[in-house]
Design an enzyme around this catalytic site. Structure first.
Site, PDB file in Angstrom:
ATOM      1  N   THR A  89       0.828  -1.211   0.000  1.00 33.11           N
ATOM      2  CA  THR A  89       0.000   0.000   0.000  1.00 33.11           C
ATOM      3  C   THR A  89       0.857   1.255   0.000  1.00 33.11           C
ATOM      4  O   THR A  89       1.920   1.285   0.633  1.00 33.11           O
ATOM      5  CB  THR A  89      -0.912  -0.006   1.235  1.00 33.11           C
ATOM      6  OG1 THR A  89      -1.718  -1.174   1.209  1.00 33.11           O
ATOM      7  CG2 THR A  89      -1.817   1.222   1.284  1.00 33.11           C
ATOM      8  N   GLU A 371      -6.203  -5.596   4.042  1.00 29.66           N
ATOM      9  CA  GLU A 371      -6.322  -6.821   3.245  1.00 29.66           C
ATOM     10  C   GLU A 371      -7.450  -6.723   2.241  1.00 29.66           C
ATOM     11  O   GLU A 371      -8.020  -7.718   1.832  1.00 29.66           O
ATOM     12  CB  GLU A 371      -6.487  -8.031   4.161  1.00 29.66           C
ATOM     13  CG  GLU A 371      -5.546  -9.164   3.777  1.00 29.66           C
ATOM     14  CD  GLU A 371      -4.121  -8.718   3.539  1.00 29.66           C
ATOM     15  OE1 GLU A 371      -3.393  -8.449   4.498  1.00 29.66           O
ATOM     16  OE2 GLU A 371      -3.730  -8.598   2.366  1.00 29.66           O
TER      17      GLU A 371
HETATM   18  C1  LIG Z   1      -4.418 -12.850  12.107  1.00 34.67           C
HETATM   19  C2  LIG Z   1      -5.019 -11.962  11.062  1.00 34.67           C
HETATM   20  C3  LIG Z   1      -4.158 -10.839  10.586  1.00 34.67           C
HETATM   21  C4  LIG Z   1      -3.721  -9.971  11.695  1.00 34.67           C
HETATM   22  C5  LIG Z   1      -2.649  -9.048  11.287  1.00 34.67           C
HETATM   23  C6  LIG Z   1      -2.868  -8.417   9.956  1.00 34.67           C
HETATM   24  C7  LIG Z   1      -2.304  -7.029   9.907  1.00 34.67           C
HETATM   25  C8  LIG Z   1      -2.757  -6.304   8.693  1.00 34.67           C
HETATM   26  C9  LIG Z   1      -1.968  -6.703   7.456  1.00 34.67           C
HETATM   27  C10 LIG Z   1      -2.520  -5.984   6.287  1.00 34.67           C
HETATM   28  C11 LIG Z   1      -1.901  -6.119   5.119  1.00 34.67           C
HETATM   29  C12 LIG Z   1      -2.435  -5.459   3.960  1.00 34.67           C
HETATM   30  O1  LIG Z   1      -3.421  -4.735   4.010  1.00 34.67           O
HETATM   31  S1  LIG Z   1      -1.614  -5.819   2.526  1.00 34.67           S
HETATM   32  C13 LIG Z   1      -2.375  -4.858   1.316  1.00 34.67           C
HETATM   33  C14 LIG Z   1      -3.797  -5.404   1.032  1.00 34.67           C
HETATM   34  N1  LIG Z   1      -4.305  -4.790  -0.161  1.00 34.67           N
HETATM   35  C15 LIG Z   1      -5.306  -5.326  -0.852  1.00 34.67           C
HETATM   36  O2  LIG Z   1      -5.926  -6.309  -0.478  1.00 34.67           O
HETATM   37  C16 LIG Z   1      -5.606  -4.610  -2.162  1.00 34.67           C
HETATM   38  C17 LIG Z   1      -7.057  -4.831  -2.547  1.00 34.67           C
HETATM   39  N2  LIG Z   1      -7.190  -4.684  -3.994  1.00 34.67           N
HETATM   40  C18 LIG Z   1      -7.161  -5.808  -4.780  1.00 34.67           C
HETATM   41  O3  LIG Z   1      -7.117  -6.959  -4.324  1.00 34.67           O
HETATM   42  C19 LIG Z   1      -7.264  -5.548  -6.273  1.00 34.67           C
HETATM   43  O4  LIG Z   1      -6.844  -4.256  -6.619  1.00 34.67           O
HETATM   44  C20 LIG Z   1      -8.706  -5.734  -6.782  1.00 34.67           C
HETATM   45  C21 LIG Z   1      -9.623  -4.831  -5.978  1.00 34.67           C
HETATM   46  C22 LIG Z   1      -9.104  -7.196  -6.596  1.00 34.67           C
HETATM   47  C23 LIG Z   1      -8.768  -5.365  -8.257  1.00 34.67           C
HETATM   48  O5  LIG Z   1      -7.822  -6.220  -8.910  1.00 34.67           O
HETATM   49  P1  LIG Z   1      -7.379  -5.824 -10.393  1.00 34.67           P
HETATM   50  O6  LIG Z   1      -7.202  -4.358 -10.448  1.00 34.67           O
HETATM   51  O7  LIG Z   1      -6.245  -6.686 -10.731  1.00 34.67           O
HETATM   52  O8  LIG Z   1      -8.582  -6.144 -11.366  1.00 34.67           O
HETATM   53  P2  LIG Z   1      -9.675  -7.241 -11.404  1.00 34.67           P
HETATM   54  O9  LIG Z   1     -10.192  -7.260 -12.788  1.00 34.67           O
HETATM   55  O10 LIG Z   1     -10.682  -6.964 -10.331  1.00 34.67           O
HETATM   56  O11 LIG Z   1      -8.978  -8.655 -11.115  1.00 34.67           O
HETATM   57  C24 LIG Z   1      -8.358  -9.305 -12.197  1.00 34.67           C
HETATM   58  C25 LIG Z   1      -8.633 -10.768 -12.042  1.00 34.67           C
HETATM   59  O12 LIG Z   1      -7.915 -11.219 -10.911  1.00 34.67           O
HETATM   60  C26 LIG Z   1      -8.803 -11.874 -10.029  1.00 34.67           C
HETATM   61  N3  LIG Z   1      -8.298 -11.617  -8.698  1.00 34.67           N
HETATM   62  C27 LIG Z   1      -8.261 -10.428  -8.076  1.00 34.67           C
HETATM   63  N4  LIG Z   1      -7.734 -10.574  -6.853  1.00 34.67           N
HETATM   64  C28 LIG Z   1      -7.421 -11.896  -6.723  1.00 34.67           C
HETATM   65  C29 LIG Z   1      -6.840 -12.693  -5.690  1.00 34.67           C
HETATM   66  N5  LIG Z   1      -6.489 -12.159  -4.519  1.00 34.67           N
HETATM   67  N6  LIG Z   1      -6.659 -14.004  -5.905  1.00 34.67           N
HETATM   68  C30 LIG Z   1      -7.041 -14.557  -7.076  1.00 34.67           C
HETATM   69  N7  LIG Z   1      -7.605 -13.884  -8.104  1.00 34.67           N
HETATM   70  C31 LIG Z   1      -7.781 -12.559  -7.916  1.00 34.67           C
HETATM   71  C32 LIG Z   1     -10.152 -11.275 -10.281  1.00 34.67           C
HETATM   72  O13 LIG Z   1     -11.176 -12.180  -9.876  1.00 34.67           O
HETATM   73  C33 LIG Z   1     -10.094 -11.110 -11.796  1.00 34.67           C
HETATM   74  O14 LIG Z   1     -10.315 -12.400 -12.336  1.00 34.67           O
HETATM   75  P3  LIG Z   1     -10.945 -12.485 -13.833  1.00 34.67           P
HETATM   76  O15 LIG Z   1     -12.228 -11.690 -13.769  1.00 34.67           O
HETATM   77  O16 LIG Z   1     -11.157 -13.971 -14.042  1.00 34.67           O
HETATM   78  O17 LIG Z   1      -9.914 -11.862 -14.729  1.00 34.67           O
HETATM   79  C1  LIG Z   2      -4.316  -1.399  10.594  1.00 37.55           C
HETATM   80  C2  LIG Z   2      -3.884  -1.461   9.155  1.00 37.55           C
HETATM   81  C3  LIG Z   2      -2.794  -2.268   8.792  1.00 37.55           C
HETATM   82  C4  LIG Z   2      -2.364  -2.308   7.468  1.00 37.55           C
HETATM   83  N1  LIG Z   2      -1.256  -3.070   7.154  1.00 37.55           N
HETATM   84  C5  LIG Z   2      -0.812  -3.073   5.873  1.00 37.55           C
HETATM   85  C6  LIG Z   2       0.368  -3.809   5.526  1.00 37.55           C
HETATM   86  O1  LIG Z   2       0.979  -4.454   6.377  1.00 37.55           O
HETATM   87  N2  LIG Z   2       0.816  -3.770   4.240  1.00 37.55           N
HETATM   88  C7  LIG Z   2       0.150  -3.053   3.271  1.00 37.55           C
HETATM   89  O2  LIG Z   2       0.591  -3.052   2.117  1.00 37.55           O
HETATM   90  N3  LIG Z   2      -0.997  -2.355   3.567  1.00 37.55           N
HETATM   91  C8  LIG Z   2      -1.467  -2.342   4.844  1.00 37.55           C
HETATM   92  N4  LIG Z   2      -2.616  -1.645   5.153  1.00 37.55           N
HETATM   93  C9  LIG Z   2      -3.254  -0.841   4.116  1.00 37.55           C
HETATM   94  C10 LIG Z   2      -4.559  -1.466   3.639  1.00 37.55           C
HETATM   95  O3  LIG Z   2      -4.285  -2.582   2.856  1.00 37.55           O
HETATM   96  C11 LIG Z   2      -5.343  -0.402   2.827  1.00 37.55           C
HETATM   97  O4  LIG Z   2      -5.730   0.580   3.737  1.00 37.55           O
HETATM   98  C12 LIG Z   2      -6.558  -1.023   2.167  1.00 37.55           C
HETATM   99  O5  LIG Z   2      -6.145  -1.852   1.107  1.00 37.55           O
HETATM  100  C13 LIG Z   2      -7.533   0.043   1.623  1.00 37.55           C
HETATM  101  O6  LIG Z   2      -6.866   0.917   0.725  1.00 37.55           O
HETATM  102  P1  LIG Z   2      -6.889   2.498   1.022  1.00 37.55           P
HETATM  103  O7  LIG Z   2      -6.565   2.720   2.430  1.00 37.55           O
HETATM  104  O8  LIG Z   2      -6.058   3.152  -0.030  1.00 37.55           O
HETATM  105  O9  LIG Z   2      -8.405   2.929   0.807  1.00 37.55           O
HETATM  106  P2  LIG Z   2      -9.076   3.313  -0.609  1.00 37.55           P
HETATM  107  O10 LIG Z   2      -8.861   2.246  -1.603  1.00 37.55           O
HETATM  108  O11 LIG Z   2      -8.689   4.698  -0.950  1.00 37.55           O
HETATM  109  O12 LIG Z   2     -10.618   3.270  -0.157  1.00 37.55           O
HETATM  110  C14 LIG Z   2     -11.293   4.438   0.301  1.00 37.55           C
HETATM  111  C15 LIG Z   2     -12.757   4.294  -0.096  1.00 37.55           C
HETATM  112  O13 LIG Z   2     -12.826   4.229  -1.531  1.00 37.55           O
HETATM  113  C16 LIG Z   2     -13.597   3.110  -1.920  1.00 37.55           C
HETATM  114  N5  LIG Z   2     -13.115   2.507  -3.163  1.00 37.55           N
HETATM  115  C17 LIG Z   2     -11.841   2.302  -3.543  1.00 37.55           C
HETATM  116  N6  LIG Z   2     -11.787   1.640  -4.718  1.00 37.55           N
HETATM  117  C18 LIG Z   2     -13.087   1.402  -5.077  1.00 37.55           C
HETATM  118  C19 LIG Z   2     -13.711   0.735  -6.183  1.00 37.55           C
HETATM  119  N7  LIG Z   2     -12.997   0.149  -7.169  1.00 37.55           N
HETATM  120  N8  LIG Z   2     -15.049   0.677  -6.204  1.00 37.55           N
HETATM  121  C20 LIG Z   2     -15.789   1.214  -5.207  1.00 37.55           C
HETATM  122  N9  LIG Z   2     -15.252   1.874  -4.132  1.00 37.55           N
HETATM  123  C21 LIG Z   2     -13.918   1.955  -4.082  1.00 37.55           C
HETATM  124  C22 LIG Z   2     -13.391   2.097  -0.787  1.00 37.55           C
HETATM  125  O14 LIG Z   2     -14.479   1.181  -0.758  1.00 37.55           O
HETATM  126  C23 LIG Z   2     -13.366   3.004   0.446  1.00 37.55           C
HETATM  127  O15 LIG Z   2     -14.677   3.236   0.897  1.00 37.55           O
HETATM  128  C24 LIG Z   2      -3.057  -1.572   6.481  1.00 37.55           C
HETATM  129  C25 LIG Z   2      -4.168  -0.785   6.822  1.00 37.55           C
HETATM  130  C26 LIG Z   2      -4.588  -0.733   8.153  1.00 37.55           C
HETATM  131  C27 LIG Z   2      -5.772   0.109   8.522  1.00 37.55           C
END
Ligand SMILES: CCCCCCCCC/C=C/C(=O)SCCNC(=O)CCNC(=O)[C@H](O)C(C)(C)COP(=O)(O)OP(=O)(O)OC[C@H]1O[C@@H](n2cnc3c(N)ncnc32)[C@H](O)[C@@H]1OP(=O)(O)O
Ligand SMILES: Cc1cc2nc3c(=O)[nH]c(=O)nc-3n(C[C@H](O)[C@H](O)[C@H](O)COP(=O)(O)OP(=O)(O)OC[C@H]3O[C@@H](n4cnc5c(N)ncnc54)[C@H](O)[C@@H]3O)c2cc1C
Length: 616
Positions: A89, A371
């Site tokens: 992120t 996540e």
């Molecule tokens: C103890 C507990 C903890 C406790 C402790 C934990 C502490 C906190 C740790 C936190 C860590 C983090 O937050 S780490 C950062 C987390 N960030 C995220 O999760 C980011 C969220 N955003 C996304 O996942 C993506 O941007 C998403 C929104 C899915 C959009 O993806 P794309 O832009 O690539 O476009 P899409 O067209 O939607 O997706 C393309 C294709 O890929 C597929 N696809 C998308 N994501 C996929 C996936 N994960 N696995 C498989 N397939 C996936 C879709 O179904 C589509 O399939 P087809 O339609 O068949 O092509």
């Molecule tokens: C406690 C904590 C721990 C974290 N730890 C990690 C870590 O270890 N590693 C890491 O990489 N990240 C980490 N993150 C970041 C986290 O993964 C992001 O905050 C999360 O993925 C959301 O992205 P953002 O904050 O940019 O929000 P945004 O994506 O800007 O979302 C803001 C608003 O916009 C809306 N929005 C965004 N995209 C769309 C869409 N396509 N359609 C409709 N609405 C949309 C969302 O629904 C939301 O309401 C952590 C966050 C927190 C709070």
């Protein structure tokens, strides 16, 4: 607070290492990592600064790196010789991964990648432990070869000197600031300027850059999202645990606290004798059980899929992705809703820090965001449901967790209402399929009218998220029904235990029915009498479960140290513990607080003098 948490986390990690070696020598089974993190997190109320190291850094090295890269980095990480995080992120992007700005340019002359965060918005922002704890990270960046974008890639990046912990040249790293909770975690920021890493620091199990700069694409690009799928599975388990902790606290308090006679002249009853209090507390106990079972199911599916992916079989990835999204969203939404409801069920004392319910809420709440922000993940599932509905229309089979969609699509109307468990479950599934059909009609009409898929998803977003939510309800309720009614080990249960489980199933199905009555009535005709009968059954099953409430929460087996709550202590001495905690407050160290002479006395005197003057 941060250094305290690190100290506790290290002590707990050492203890866990010895347990792991004793019970799972050298095993790569995911449970020790999961248990490890859960156990450490449970012991540190302000959050575990090693969580992302345990759950994401080590796993990404194992699952996204080659065997050689695992040998070079992964083994040291698993052994806690280096501490890392998962830096994806950015200040400017969290959801839209294709918009990430950090970049990795390949330099074939030196066989290195040059890493940059070109703007302030490109800075990595949020990674757990990045602020002060970690000396390494997985750095997620857009890969460029000859200035041509190749998609996202992961790089092992050392950010601090292993001896001095000083940030290395080209690294700008620090803490992002105070949060609503989890303040022991030191979430950090990271900027890199022309930071060079060897070619072999790019994790290359699924995609490669060869020495001469040729790019070998991953067979399935989504496998790079796998580390997030793992944590989504963890969140399902972790947040059901937080809900179980809060339910234990509120249940124990509800059988200690006495308030308001139910019959005039009768003694004040335990507050759990009030039906409305039962409706606040008992459904949350059941929800914690329901999600704990669903999370365990998902964990097994994760294990199987991870093994398959390791063998380059990616066939189950889409189903795991859909279920991980659904369960991560459902458990984080429902647990935060439930914990707040349980806090309110404890009256004023629920608002005291000594009750710990506020902290449990603050630990659970960010799971709705990290996540993958919940509504974004619901849209993900909505898109997947649209794809599966096209399969249904083409008469093709669906993935096992969506088989009910095919079955319901063949029903021309809902069968005669019986109110049985099977009927209630089918009603939720039937309403889900009705919602999918309506969402598809809107979505498809937009695509037919030449809107792009992304735009059609956006403008059909409300119906897609509704369909996704009902799919989650159908999956979770279906899983619970199978575990209670059709479990292979049902015969090993005593009749009494089976009856308690069936009461929990009855309560869960009726509660979900009432929560989605509007969605169900849209597709199924149910008479007022049939609904009233369910209302009576709801009141009845709460009464049936009342005597078992304490035993069920005791079975969660949280010790007092983990609950850390004066309201939920095992011995029930609530008032003594509340008072003990109050006396420890710093303000009680002196009978007259310092602010009296400095502020309060002059203020009151000035008012008194003004009053006298105005009388003259
Ligand atoms: C103890 C507990 C903890 C406790 C402790 C934990 C502490 C906190 C740790 C936190 C860590 C983090 O937050 S780490 C950062 C987390 N960030 C995220 O999760 C980011 C969220 N955003 C996304 O996942 C993506 O941007 C998403 C929104 C899915 C959009 O993806 P794309 O832009 O690539 O476009 P899409 O067209 O939607 O997706 C393309 C294709 O890929 C597929 N696809 C998308 N994501 C996929 C996936 N994960 N696995 C498989 N397939 C996936 C879709 O179904 C589509 O399939 P087809 O339609 O068949 O092509
Ligand atoms: C406690 C904590 C721990 C974290 N730890 C990690 C870590 O270890 N590693 C890491 O990489 N990240 C980490 N993150 C970041 C986290 O993964 C992001 O905050 C999360 O993925 C959301 O992205 P953002 O904050 O940019 O929000 P945004 O994506 O800007 O979302 C803001 C608003 O916009 C809306 N929005 C965004 N995209 C769309 C869409 N396509 N359609 C409709 N609405 C949309 C969302 O629904 C939301 O309401 C952590 C966050 C927190 C709070």
């Amino acid at each position: 607070m941060a250094s305290m948490s690190v100290k506790h986390a290290i002590a707990a990690a050492k203890k866990l290492r010895s347990l792991q070696e004793r019970f799972n020598p050298g095993g790569s089974d995911i449970y020790p990592a999961l248990m490890g993190d859960e156990a450490i997190t449970a012991l540190i109320p302000s959050g575990n600064p090693l969580s992302v190291h345990i759950l994401m850094f080590t796993r990404a090295l194992r699952e996204q790196g080659t065997d050689e890269q695992y040998e070079k980095f992964g083994r040291r990480a698993d052994n806690n010789e280096i501490i890392g995080t998962f830096a994806q992120t950015e200040l400017g992007h969290g959801t839209y991964l294709r918009g990430l700005e950090a970049r990795a340019d390949y330099d074939r002359g030196t066989e290195e990648f040059v890493l940059n965060t070109p703007k302030l918005s490109s800075y990595k922002w949020w990674p757990g432990g990045l602020g002060q704890t970690c000396n390494y990270c997985i750095f997620v960046a857009q890969l460029y070869i000859d200035n041509e974008a190749k998609g996202m890639a992961m790089f092992v990046v050392q950010i601090r000197d292993e001896e001095t912990h000083m940030p290395l040249p080209g690294v700008h790293v620090g803490e992002i600031g105070k949060k609503m909770g989890l303040n022991g975690v030191n979430n950090g920021f990271l900027g890199l300027k022309d930071y060079r890493v060897p070619r072999l620091n790019m994790l290359m199990r699924h995609q490669q850059v060869l020495p001469d700069g040729r790019f070998v694409k991953s067979p399935v690009s989504q496998v790079s999202y796998f580390p997030m799928v793992f944590v989504r599975c963890m969140v399902a388990r972790q947040n059901s645990n937080y809900l179980a902790q809060a339910a234990t606290i509120a249940t124990r308090y509800s059988v200690i606290r006495r308030q308001s006679p139910i019959e005039e002249g009768q003694p004040e009853p335990k507050i759990l004798e009030h039906l409305t209090q039962q409706m606040k507390v008992i459904p949350e106990i059941v929800t914690a059980v329901v999600y704990r079972l669903a999370a365990a199911n998902l964990q097994n599916m994760y294990n199987e899929t991870a093994e398959a992916v390791y063998r380059k079989d990616f066939s189950r990835l889409p189903e795991l992705h859909a279920l991980a999204c659904i369960l991560k969203v459902a458990t984080s939404y429902d647990s935060t809703y439930g914990i707040e409801r349980l806090r309110q069920a404890c009256g004023g004392h629920g608002y005291l820090t000594a009750g710990n319910l506020g902290n449990i809420f603050a630990m659970a709440a960010p799971a709705c965001t990290y996540e993958g922000e919940n509504s974004v993940l619901y849209l993900q599932v909505g898109k997947i449901l649209m794809k599966n509905w096209s399969q249904v229309l083409a008469g093709r089979e669906l993935m096992p967790s969506m088989a009910y969609i095919s079955e319901c699509s063949k029903m021309t109307s809902f069968p005669q209402w019986t109110g049985s468990w099977e009927c209630l479950l089918k009603a939720i599934q039937y309403a889900c399929v009705g919602s999918i059909r309506l969402a598809f009609q809107s979505y498809n009409a937009r695509v037919q009218s030449a809107q792009s898929q992304t735009a059609a998803v956006n403008y059909s977003g409300l119906e897609l998220t509704k369909a996704a939510e009902l799919h989650g309800r159908s999956y979770v309720a279906g899983n619970f029904y199978q575990q209670i009614v059709n479990s292979p080990n049902k015969h090993q249960r005593s009749p009494q235990f089976q009856k308690v489980l069936e009461n929990m199933l009855e309560l869960h199905l009726i509660q979900i029915f009432f929560r989605h009555l509007g969605d169900i009535l849209r597709f199924i005709r149910i008479t007022e009498d049939e609904i009233s009968a369910l209302q009576r059954r709801l009141e009845e099953v709460l009464k049936e479960l009342r005597p078992d409430a304490v035993a069920i929460t005791d079975a969660f087996d949280f010790n007092d140290k983990i609950l850390s709550s004066a309201l939920g202590c095992y011995d029930g001495n609530v008032y003594e513990r509340l008072f003990e905690a109050a006396l420890k407050h710093p303000l009680n160290r002196k009978s007259v607080p310092d602010f009296f002479e400095a502020h309060l006395k002059p203020f009151m005197k000035e008012n008194a003098d003004n009053a006298k003057k105005s009388k003259l």
